[in-house]
Design an enzyme around this catalytic site. Structure first.
Site, PDB file in Angstrom:
ATOM      1  N   GLY A  10     -12.193  20.328  -9.342  1.00 27.67           N
ATOM      2  CA  GLY A  10     -10.800  20.724  -9.567  1.00 27.67           C
ATOM      3  C   GLY A  10      -9.971  19.455  -9.441  1.00 27.67           C
ATOM      4  CG  ASP A  34     -10.169  20.431 -13.948  1.00 25.39           C
ATOM      5  OD1 ASP A  34     -10.315  21.505 -14.584  1.00 25.39           O
ATOM      6  OD2 ASP A  34      -9.320  20.290 -13.063  1.00 25.39           O
ATOM      7  NE  ARG A  85      -0.288  32.166  -1.848  1.00 22.90           N
ATOM      8  CZ  ARG A  85       0.319  32.475  -0.708  1.00 22.90           C
ATOM      9  NH1 ARG A  85       0.878  33.680  -0.562  1.00 22.90           N
ATOM     10  NH2 ARG A  85       0.388  31.626   0.281  1.00 22.90           N
ATOM     11  NE  ARG A 154       1.342  25.461   5.247  1.00 27.08           N
ATOM     12  CZ  ARG A 154       0.646  25.957   4.245  1.00 27.08           C
ATOM     13  NH1 ARG A 154      -0.030  27.095   4.396  1.00 27.08           N
ATOM     14  NH2 ARG A 154       0.625  25.354   3.071  1.00 27.08           N
ATOM     15  CG  HIS A 178      -5.751  30.366   4.478  1.00 26.79           C
ATOM     16  ND1 HIS A 178      -4.787  29.804   5.276  1.00 26.79           N
ATOM     17  CD2 HIS A 178      -5.538  29.847   3.239  1.00 26.79           C
ATOM     18  CE1 HIS A 178      -4.037  28.995   4.562  1.00 26.79           C
ATOM     19  NE2 HIS A 178      -4.462  28.998   3.320  1.00 26.79           N
TER      20      HIS A 178
HETATM   21  N1  APR Z   1     -14.508  24.153 -12.443  1.00 27.22           N
HETATM   22  C1  APR Z   1     -13.721  23.142 -12.025  1.00 27.22           C
HETATM   23  N2  APR Z   1     -12.391  23.173 -12.026  1.00 27.22           N
HETATM   24  C2  APR Z   1     -11.808  24.280 -12.492  1.00 27.22           C
HETATM   25  C3  APR Z   1     -12.550  25.392 -12.953  1.00 27.22           C
HETATM   26  C4  APR Z   1     -13.967  25.292 -12.909  1.00 27.22           C
HETATM   27  N3  APR Z   1     -14.757  26.282 -13.324  1.00 27.22           N
HETATM   28  N4  APR Z   1     -11.679  26.334 -13.354  1.00 27.22           N
HETATM   29  C5  APR Z   1     -10.440  25.841 -13.146  1.00 27.22           C
HETATM   30  N5  APR Z   1     -10.508  24.595 -12.641  1.00 27.22           N
HETATM   31  C6  APR Z   1      -9.428  23.654 -12.327  1.00 27.22           C
HETATM   32  C7  APR Z   1      -8.181  23.823 -13.189  1.00 27.22           C
HETATM   33  O1  APR Z   1      -8.410  23.337 -14.512  1.00 27.22           O
HETATM   34  C8  APR Z   1      -7.158  23.005 -12.414  1.00 27.22           C
HETATM   35  O2  APR Z   1      -7.086  21.663 -12.865  1.00 27.22           O
HETATM   36  O3  APR Z   1      -8.924  23.784 -11.013  1.00 27.22           O
HETATM   37  C9  APR Z   1      -7.691  23.035 -10.967  1.00 27.22           C
HETATM   38  C10 APR Z   1      -6.737  23.686  -9.984  1.00 27.22           C
HETATM   39  O4  APR Z   1      -5.626  22.871  -9.890  1.00 27.22           O
HETATM   40  P1  APR Z   1      -4.127  23.457  -9.751  1.00 27.22           P
HETATM   41  O5  APR Z   1      -3.910  24.532 -10.747  1.00 27.22           O
HETATM   42  O6  APR Z   1      -3.208  22.305  -9.714  1.00 27.22           O
HETATM   43  O7  APR Z   1      -4.178  24.173  -8.295  1.00 27.22           O
HETATM   44  P2  APR Z   1      -4.072  23.498  -6.848  1.00 27.22           P
HETATM   45  O8  APR Z   1      -2.652  23.511  -6.404  1.00 27.22           O
HETATM   46  O9  APR Z   1      -4.821  22.229  -6.823  1.00 27.22           O
HETATM   47  O10 APR Z   1      -4.838  24.617  -5.977  1.00 27.22           O
HETATM   48  C11 APR Z   1      -6.195  24.895  -6.176  1.00 27.22           C
HETATM   49  O11 APR Z   1      -6.544  25.671  -3.925  1.00 27.22           O
HETATM   50  O12 APR Z   1      -5.062  26.143  -2.178  1.00 27.22           O
HETATM   51  C12 APR Z   1      -5.817  26.663  -3.237  1.00 27.22           C
HETATM   52  O13 APR Z   1      -4.532  28.605  -3.872  1.00 27.22           O
HETATM   53  C13 APR Z   1      -4.932  27.312  -4.273  1.00 27.22           C
HETATM   54  O14 APR Z   1      -6.721  28.459  -5.392  1.00 27.22           O
HETATM   55  C14 APR Z   1      -5.856  27.343  -5.465  1.00 27.22           C
HETATM   56  C15 APR Z   1      -6.662  26.047  -5.300  1.00 27.22           C
END
Ligand code: APR
Length: 311
Positions: A10, A34, A85, A154, A178
């Site tokens: 991610g 990603d 979220r 927090r 959490h």
């Molecule tokens: N494999 C790898 N990455 C993926 C996949 C996958 N199968 N599916 C989605 N992603 C990637 C998305 O493309 C995106 O770039 O996960 C990334 C998530 O990044 P953001 O949308 O910016 O979210 P972020 O704020 O980083 O939070 C990620 O952590 O705290 C938790 O609730 C939050 O579930 C969320 C996660």
């Protein structure tokens, strides 16, 4: 000794900040992974961060990819894959979509990185960490969820602000899932060794507990486009650091319980020691009846979410 390799699954908001902190702390090389649709974004962040290493003088090599095989041999994986979220959503609202994503990640972990120490950040956290553990077939010491460090941070911040003291001297412990019924153990909190309950009147402390429980939601409502990312990234990096440097820090985190707290086969936020052996030890605390009631409510919510995964 070879340089450590850290895989970030991610490359979104948290992923990018994880890479920054890891490079600045010189913990090792970073691979930002990603899905193909976001491969360019992962590569772009990696390039930007690589250029930062020249300014910071850190040796980390940072690359971006959508090929999971490039994560092979990673010592640590930090998993933030999944949707964050939006205002008005609970973490549980993310379950269906993020379970699909974690299932895909877990299959890749099983195939390419079966020995990595895995830190899960994706929400709903307690169910996602369980799904990764089950589907990837990991050992219980090898998988942990990041929540307690963040929830405690927090709480500490709100206390430090209320008392006008250094946040460094505020010690706090938040247990449980959490979710909004996490369990801040105010009886165990202190400021420079002085019990917190003697410093803040009951109703003000209740307000701080309530704000901590909803701490993630408060940020979602302000950001409007996603959820918190700086403190979550720092919290996960502190856990990775404890593992990589065998620091044996005792921090609240989601660990698999096998008999502790009278529970089995469930990840719950508890104090655990993280060192070279992964999650080396879970510490049990005696809870007072009111704390026990809050804990039971939190266990109940986690169980419901995990049951919905049908794993
Ligand atoms: N494999 C790898 N990455 C993926 C996949 C996958 N199968 N599916 C989605 N992603 C990637 C998305 O493309 C995106 O770039 O996960 C990334 C998530 O990044 P953001 O949308 O910016 O979210 P972020 O704020 O980083 O939070 C990620 O952590 O705290 C938790 O609730 C939050 O579930 C969320 C996660």
């Amino acid at each position: 000794m070879a340089r450590h390799k850290i895989g970030l699954i991610g490359a979104g908001q948290i992923g990018g900040n994880l890479a920054l902190l890891i490079a600045q702390k010189q913990l090792g090389d970073v691979v930002l992974y990603d899905i193909p649709a976001f491969e360019d974004a992962a590569k772009g962040k990696a390039l930007d961060l690589s250029q930062l290493t020249a300014v910071d003088g850190t040796p980390s090599r940072i690359t971006g990819t959508s090929n999971f095989a490039e994560l092979a041999g990673a010592d640590v994986l930090i998993i933030t894959a999944g949707l964050p979220r939006k205002p008005g959503m609970s973490r549980e609202d993310l379950l269906a979509k993020n379970l699909e994503i974690i299932t895909n990640v877990a299959q890749n972990v099983k195939q390419h990185c079966p020995n990595a120490f895995c830190i899960v950040v994706s929400n709903p956290l307690d169910a996602m960490v369980y799904a990764l553990y089950k589907i990837a077939g990991l050992k219980k010491q090898q998988v942990v969820g990041m929540a307690g460090v963040l929830d405690s941070a927090r709480f500490r911040m709100f206390v430090a602000e209320a008392l006008d003291v250094s946040i460094e001297d505020v010690h706090a412990l938040v247990l449980g899932g959490h979710g909004d019924d996490m369990v801040p153990l105010t009886r165990q909190c202190s400021v420079g060794g002085v019990p917190l309950t003697s410093l803040i009147p009951g109703d003000q402390l209740d307000a701080i507990v309530n704000r901590t429980r909803k701490g993630g939601g408060e940020i979602v409502a302000l950001l409007k486009t996603g959820s918190a990312f700086y403190a979550p990234a720092a919290s996960a990096v502190s856990m990775a650091e404890s593992y990589l440097l065998d620091q044996k820090r005792v921090v609240p985190c989601a660990a698999l319980l096998e008999g502790e707290y009278g529970l089995n086969n469930i990840f719950m936020g508890v104090p655990a020691r993280i060192g070279a052996g992964g999650v080396e030890k879970v510490y049990e605390l005696e809870l007072t009846p009111p704390e026990q009631a809050m804990w039971a409510k939190s266990v109940d919510s986690v169980r419901k979410t995990v049951e919905a995964t049908k794993l």
